[in-house]
Design a protein around this motif. Structure first.
Motif, PDB file in Angstrom:
ATOM      1  N   ASN A   8      46.375  45.228  30.286  1.00 48.01           N
ATOM      2  CA  ASN A   8      46.303  44.070  31.158  1.00 48.01           C
ATOM      3  C   ASN A   8      46.689  42.795  30.418  1.00 48.01           C
ATOM      4  O   ASN A   8      47.448  41.971  30.915  1.00 48.01           O
ATOM      5  CB  ASN A   8      44.879  43.949  31.695  1.00 48.01           C
ATOM      6  CG  ASN A   8      44.876  43.618  33.152  1.00 48.01           C
ATOM      7  OD1 ASN A   8      45.696  44.139  33.902  1.00 48.01           O
ATOM      8  ND2 ASN A   8      43.984  42.761  33.547  1.00 48.01           N
ATOM      9  N   GLU A  27      49.870  40.348  31.299  1.00 44.78           N
ATOM     10  CA  GLU A  27      49.662  39.000  31.794  1.00 44.78           C
ATOM     11  C   GLU A  27      50.188  37.948  30.853  1.00 44.78           C
ATOM     12  O   GLU A  27      50.434  36.817  31.261  1.00 44.78           O
ATOM     13  CB  GLU A  27      48.169  38.773  32.050  1.00 44.78           C
ATOM     14  CG  GLU A  27      47.736  39.374  33.382  1.00 44.78           C
ATOM     15  CD  GLU A  27      46.274  39.114  33.655  1.00 44.78           C
ATOM     16  OE1 GLU A  27      45.618  38.482  32.809  1.00 44.78           O
ATOM     17  OE2 GLU A  27      45.806  39.545  34.714  1.00 44.78           O
ATOM     18  N   SER A  55      38.537  39.371  39.774  1.00 48.86           N
ATOM     19  CA  SER A  55      39.484  40.135  38.950  1.00 48.86           C
ATOM     20  C   SER A  55      39.211  41.634  39.052  1.00 48.86           C
ATOM     21  O   SER A  55      38.058  42.074  39.040  1.00 48.86           O
ATOM     22  CB  SER A  55      39.357  39.670  37.505  1.00 48.86           C
ATOM     23  OG  SER A  55      39.655  40.722  36.633  1.00 48.86           O
ATOM     24  N   ASN A  61      49.557  46.629  38.028  1.00 51.05           N
ATOM     25  CA  ASN A  61      49.887  45.420  37.274  1.00 51.05           C
ATOM     26  C   ASN A  61      51.293  45.491  36.724  1.00 51.05           C
ATOM     27  O   ASN A  61      51.975  44.479  36.636  1.00 51.05           O
ATOM     28  CB  ASN A  61      48.898  45.226  36.128  1.00 51.05           C
ATOM     29  CG  ASN A  61      47.718  44.412  36.578  1.00 51.05           C
ATOM     30  OD1 ASN A  61      47.731  43.876  37.687  1.00 51.05           O
ATOM     31  ND2 ASN A  61      46.711  44.331  35.747  1.00 51.05           N
ATOM     32  N   TYR A 112      53.900  42.493  37.527  1.00 56.34           N
ATOM     33  CA  TYR A 112      54.485  41.608  36.508  1.00 56.34           C
ATOM     34  C   TYR A 112      55.764  42.199  35.958  1.00 56.34           C
ATOM     35  O   TYR A 112      56.023  42.130  34.765  1.00 56.34           O
ATOM     36  CB  TYR A 112      53.504  41.397  35.364  1.00 56.34           C
ATOM     37  CG  TYR A 112      52.242  40.725  35.780  1.00 56.34           C
ATOM     38  CD1 TYR A 112      52.201  39.354  36.006  1.00 56.34           C
ATOM     39  CD2 TYR A 112      51.078  41.451  35.941  1.00 56.34           C
ATOM     40  CE1 TYR A 112      51.036  38.746  36.381  1.00 56.34           C
ATOM     41  CE2 TYR A 112      49.910  40.847  36.324  1.00 56.34           C
ATOM     42  CZ  TYR A 112      49.894  39.498  36.542  1.00 56.34           C
ATOM     43  OH  TYR A 112      48.728  38.891  36.916  1.00 56.34           O
TER      44      TYR A 112
END
Lengths: 87, 231
Positions: A82, A86, B31, B84, B88
């Motif tokens: 993660n 990010e 989150s 994710n 992204y």
């Protein structure tokens, strides 16, 4: 009678670790960082292990410890991944 | 008064307090990663409430609960990571492997240490893994399988960290053979163990031993596969 006192004491320490650890993991300091929250979660899992010990559940205790060590790898992997994505 | 019935109310109340607190925390969380971490706390609450019964039945319920909980958390974390990655998606073209992060990247340039030549990195993982595997073999059953698997995982992860990875072809061979072995052990557990109980009840001890050992080998090999996915 003496061993009974020891069992009750172990159980109460388990309760204490569970409640304090859960409050620490939820409202505690620096819980915005997932890694620090993961380290806080180790405290209530210690409490669970103590309660298994007090109830004389040996197999459950052994399995819990072994499974916890695998879970740690899984969570650390999710956290690292993660952070990487990010950033 | 019996100690288990003396402690029953208190343990159940503590379990419910933990469960309610952690569910409240999940409801306030935004989150996903934090939700995943907090769901581990809910599992703690579940275990405590079951353990309050304090009999062999409780222990028998805890064991599959632990294994299923681990599999659930592993699957959910995989889904989160994949989502994710899609979200992204900038420049990462290469597909990531499971547990890839534990492989050592290149050594830092200033330090002149050859990690592959350090004796302790060679011998100690083998030793620890050997102890865990032997202890798991002695325990048998779900517990023995989990202990054995943590030994195998530790050995394979340390093998990756020292840079002695395995080639892809060999990995495929190993993967296939281990999963085949695990399937055979499953057949031993169900066919010879359980059906034997019903067909020959007088000789239950032998079938109990077969079922326990086969279950240990099955769980150990299946969980050990997690560590085998890395290069």
């Amino acid at each position: 009678m003496n061993t009974m006192n020891l069992v009750v004491l172990t159980t109460y320490i388990g309760y204490f670790l569970l409640i304090i650890g859960v409050i620490g993991a939820i409202f505690g300091p620096m819980t915005n960082d997932p890694l620090k929250r993961l380290l806080n979660i180790e405290v209530p899992s210690m409490g669970v292990a103590l309660i298994f010990l007090a109830y004389n559940e040996t197999l459950a205790l052994m399995t819990y410890i072994a499974v916890n060590s695998v879970l740690m790898l899984v969570f650390v992997r999710a956290i690292i991944k993660n952070e990487e994505l990010e950033a | 008064m019996n100690i288990v019935s003396y402690l029953f109310n208190k343990t159940v109340i503590v379990g419910f307090i933990i469960g309610i607190l952690s569910l409240y925390a999940i409801s306030r969380q935004k989150s996903d990663l934090h939700m995943l971490l907090l769901s581990d706390l809910v599992e703690c609450a579940m275990l405590v409430v079951i353990a309050a019964v304090g009999t062999d039945l409780a222990e028998a319920l805890i064991l599959p609960g632990l294994v299923v909980g681990m599999a659930e958390l592993l699957a959910v974390s995989e889904v989160l990571v994949l989502r994710n990655e899609i979200k992204y998606k900038k420049k990462s073209n290469e597909k990531s492997k499971l547990l890839e992060e534990f492989i050592a990247k290149e050594t830092p340039p200033n330090i002149n240490i050859k990690f592959g030549k350090m004796e302790v990195l060679y011998s100690s993982p083998k030793f620890v893994a050997f102890i865990l595997v032997v202890y798991g073999a002695l325990l048998t059953g779900f517990t023995g399988g989990a202990v054995m698997a943590s030994g195998l995982l530790f050995y394979l992860l340390s093998l990756g960290a020292t840079g002695n990875g395995i080639s892809l072809n060999r990995l495929k061979n190993i993967w296939e053979s281990i999963s085949g072995f695990s399937g055979i052990m499953w057949a031993f557990w169900i066919l010879f163990g359980f059906i034997g109980f019903f067909l020959y009840p007088q000789k239950y001890l032998y079938f109990l031993l077969i079922a326990g050992c086969a279950l240990a080998l099955k769980v150990g090999s299946k969980l050990g596969l997690i560590g085998n996915i890395l290069k």
